[in-house]
Design a protein around this motif. Structure first.
Motif, PDB file in Angstrom:
ATOM      1  N   LEU A 123      61.211  46.934 -11.062  1.00  0.00           N
ATOM      2  CA  LEU A 123      59.554  47.292 -11.188  1.00  0.00           C
ATOM      3  C   LEU A 123      59.235  47.878 -12.748  1.00  0.00           C
ATOM      4  O   LEU A 123      59.467  48.922 -12.791  1.00  0.00           O
ATOM      5  N   HIS A 128      55.094  43.541  -9.239  1.00  0.00           N
ATOM      6  CA  HIS A 128      56.284  43.012  -8.492  1.00  0.00           C
ATOM      7  C   HIS A 128      57.387  42.617  -9.108  1.00  0.00           C
ATOM      8  O   HIS A 128      57.167  42.043 -10.031  1.00  0.00           O
ATOM      9  N   PRO A 129      58.260  43.382  -8.694  1.00  0.00           N
ATOM     10  CA  PRO A 129      59.392  43.452  -9.307  1.00  0.00           C
ATOM     11  C   PRO A 129      60.426  41.382  -8.897  1.00  0.00           C
ATOM     12  O   PRO A 129      60.475  41.746  -9.613  1.00  0.00           O
ATOM     13  N   VAL A 157      53.627  60.991  -3.389  1.00  0.00           N
ATOM     14  CA  VAL A 157      55.033  61.266  -3.882  1.00  0.00           C
ATOM     15  C   VAL A 157      54.927  62.149  -4.670  1.00  0.00           C
ATOM     16  O   VAL A 157      54.144  63.135  -5.357  1.00  0.00           O
ATOM     17  N   PHE A 178      62.681  53.198  -0.193  1.00  0.00           N
ATOM     18  CA  PHE A 178      63.657  52.635  -1.947  1.00  0.00           C
ATOM     19  C   PHE A 178      65.187  54.037  -1.446  1.00  0.00           C
ATOM     20  O   PHE A 178      65.793  52.923  -1.518  1.00  0.00           O
ATOM     21  N   HIS A 202      61.760  52.310 -11.370  1.00  0.00           N
ATOM     22  CA  HIS A 202      60.442  51.329 -12.341  1.00  0.00           C
ATOM     23  C   HIS A 202      61.064  52.190 -13.598  1.00  0.00           C
ATOM     24  O   HIS A 202      60.966  53.204 -13.785  1.00  0.00           O
ATOM     25  N   GLN A 244      50.308  57.882  -3.860  1.00  0.00           N
ATOM     26  CA  GLN A 244      51.515  57.615  -4.106  1.00  0.00           C
ATOM     27  C   GLN A 244      52.340  57.728  -2.515  1.00  0.00           C
ATOM     28  O   GLN A 244      53.863  57.366  -2.672  1.00  0.00           O
TER      29      GLN A 244
HETATM   30  N1  CMX Z   1      62.666  48.154  -7.750  1.00  0.00           N
HETATM   31  C1  CMX Z   1      63.660  46.336  -7.501  1.00  0.00           C
HETATM   32  N2  CMX Z   1      63.600  45.717  -6.696  1.00  0.00           N
HETATM   33  C2  CMX Z   1      62.483  46.927  -5.746  1.00  0.00           C
HETATM   34  C3  CMX Z   1      61.712  47.447  -5.801  1.00  0.00           C
HETATM   35  C4  CMX Z   1      62.353  48.830  -6.963  1.00  0.00           C
HETATM   36  N3  CMX Z   1      61.574  49.477  -7.177  1.00  0.00           N
HETATM   37  N4  CMX Z   1      61.354  48.247  -4.745  1.00  0.00           N
HETATM   38  C5  CMX Z   1      61.054  47.137  -3.561  1.00  0.00           C
HETATM   39  N5  CMX Z   1      62.273  46.500  -3.809  1.00  0.00           N
HETATM   40  C6  CMX Z   1      62.352  45.296  -3.860  1.00  0.00           C
HETATM   41  C7  CMX Z   1      63.299  45.362  -2.438  1.00  0.00           C
HETATM   42  O1  CMX Z   1      64.545  45.362  -2.742  1.00  0.00           O
HETATM   43  C8  CMX Z   1      63.097  43.880  -1.874  1.00  0.00           C
HETATM   44  O2  CMX Z   1      64.526  42.649  -1.856  1.00  0.00           O
HETATM   45  P1  CMX Z   1      64.417  42.167  -1.435  1.00  0.00           P
HETATM   46  O3  CMX Z   1      63.697  41.498   0.013  1.00  0.00           O
HETATM   47  O4  CMX Z   1      65.175  40.799  -2.262  1.00  0.00           O
HETATM   48  O5  CMX Z   1      65.473  42.311  -0.115  1.00  0.00           O
HETATM   49  C9  CMX Z   1      61.653  43.364  -2.155  1.00  0.00           C
HETATM   50  O6  CMX Z   1      61.486  43.977  -3.160  1.00  0.00           O
HETATM   51  C10 CMX Z   1      60.649  43.717  -1.127  1.00  0.00           C
HETATM   52  O7  CMX Z   1      60.615  45.691  -1.099  1.00  0.00           O
HETATM   53  P2  CMX Z   1      60.819  46.126   0.107  1.00  0.00           P
HETATM   54  O8  CMX Z   1      61.664  46.972   1.035  1.00  0.00           O
HETATM   55  O9  CMX Z   1      60.291  45.071   1.519  1.00  0.00           O
HETATM   56  O10 CMX Z   1      59.082  47.008   0.036  1.00  0.00           O
HETATM   57  P3  CMX Z   1      57.690  46.664  -0.723  1.00  0.00           P
HETATM   58  O11 CMX Z   1      57.491  45.353   0.091  1.00  0.00           O
HETATM   59  O12 CMX Z   1      57.224  47.406   0.917  1.00  0.00           O
HETATM   60  O13 CMX Z   1      57.304  47.418  -0.953  1.00  0.00           O
HETATM   61  C11 CMX Z   1      56.430  47.104  -3.764  1.00  0.00           C
HETATM   62  C12 CMX Z   1      57.838  46.950  -2.686  1.00  0.00           C
HETATM   63  C13 CMX Z   1      57.610  46.568  -5.051  1.00  0.00           C
HETATM   64  C14 CMX Z   1      55.231  46.169  -3.206  1.00  0.00           C
HETATM   65  C15 CMX Z   1      55.824  48.497  -3.930  1.00  0.00           C
HETATM   66  O14 CMX Z   1      57.414  49.057  -3.809  1.00  0.00           O
HETATM   67  C16 CMX Z   1      54.731  48.754  -4.140  1.00  0.00           C
HETATM   68  O15 CMX Z   1      53.892  48.859  -4.553  1.00  0.00           O
HETATM   69  N6  CMX Z   1      55.474  49.555  -5.956  1.00  0.00           N
HETATM   70  C17 CMX Z   1      54.193  50.445  -6.383  1.00  0.00           C
HETATM   71  C18 CMX Z   1      54.081  51.721  -6.563  1.00  0.00           C
HETATM   72  C19 CMX Z   1      55.040  52.410  -6.345  1.00  0.00           C
HETATM   73  O16 CMX Z   1      56.079  52.637  -6.570  1.00  0.00           O
HETATM   74  N7  CMX Z   1      54.482  53.703  -6.181  1.00  0.00           N
HETATM   75  C20 CMX Z   1      55.814  54.479  -6.072  1.00  0.00           C
HETATM   76  C21 CMX Z   1      55.560  55.140  -7.475  1.00  0.00           C
HETATM   77  C22 CMX Z   1      54.339  56.242  -7.611  1.00  0.00           C
HETATM   78  C23 CMX Z   1      54.261  56.874  -9.214  1.00  0.00           C
HETATM   79  O17 CMX Z   1      55.505  56.802  -9.971  1.00  0.00           O
HETATM   80  O18 CMX Z   1      53.806  57.678  -9.595  1.00  0.00           O
END
Ligand code: CMX
Length: 134
Positions: A125, A117-118, A40, A67, A77, A38
């Motif tokens: 999220l 997905h959020p 991180v 982010f 999240h 991830q």
């Molecule tokens: N909470 C709420 N909304 C979020 C978000 C979050 N954490 N991260 C992204 N978004 C929103 C963005 O604001 C954006 O919204 P708009 O289109 O309205 O602007 C939309 O989601 C798409 O965001 P992006 O910046 O283009 O980001 P991506 O599509 O590249 O990725 C997501 C978004 C959720 C698919 C990606 O963050 C993901 O796969 N997350 C799951 C894995 C993860 O978070 N790993 C890190 C933590 C690991 C751990 O806990 O160990």
């Protein structure tokens, strides 16, 4: 779906934030862990029954770094404990939530995890986590 397992907070500088949250809770982290898959670095705190995960991206293109660059530091999240992650994934997919993984993946702190997905959960999220039994 059981209780909230932890809340994940995205930070810029893990060391500085560890010091800040240690002051807030009156105790330091119980665990630090790098999750390479991830990209991180994480730090876990317990405060009473509650668990907080601080996350810092390990590279500029890490999900957490992107982010923070876009939205700033803050809640990233909410993770919920589940008994049977595959069963919950199937139930939630059937109910219309968008799963970010087809199969559970290994996460920090000895868990199998899956994110929703959020955009399919009112902008929050959500992470599902199941303990990996040793
Ligand atoms: N909470 C709420 N909304 C979020 C978000 C979050 N954490 N991260 C992204 N978004 C929103 C963005 O604001 C954006 O919204 P708009 O289109 O309205 O602007 C939309 O989601 C798409 O965001 P992006 O910046 O283009 O980001 P991506 O599509 O590249 O990725 C997501 C978004 C959720 C698919 C990606 O963050 C993901 O796969 N997350 C799951 C894995 C993860 O978070 N790993 C890190 C933590 C690991 C751990 O806990 O160990």
């Amino acid at each position: 779906m059981q209780k909230i397992e932890h809340i994940g907070i995205a930070v810029k500088d893990l060391e500085k934030s560890e010091a800040l949250f240690s002051l807030l809770f009156g105790n330091g982290p119980y665990k630090r862990e790098m999750v390479e898959s991830q990209a991180v670095n994480t730090s876990f705190f317990k405060n009473g029954p509650n668990k907080i995960e601080l996350l810092q991206g390990t590279s500029d293109d890490s999900i957490i770094s992107k982010f923070v660059a876009k939205k700033g530091e803050g809640i990233h999240h909410i993770a919920f404990a589940v008994m049977d992650i595959k069963l919950e994934m199937a139930r939630l997919q059937e109910a219309g939530f968008k799963l970010l993984h087809e199969e559970p993946i290994p996460g920090a702190d000895n868990k199998l995890i899956c994110f929703l997905h959020p955009k399919s959960s009112n902008g929050v999220l959500i992470e599902l986590c199941q303990d990996i039994k040793s």
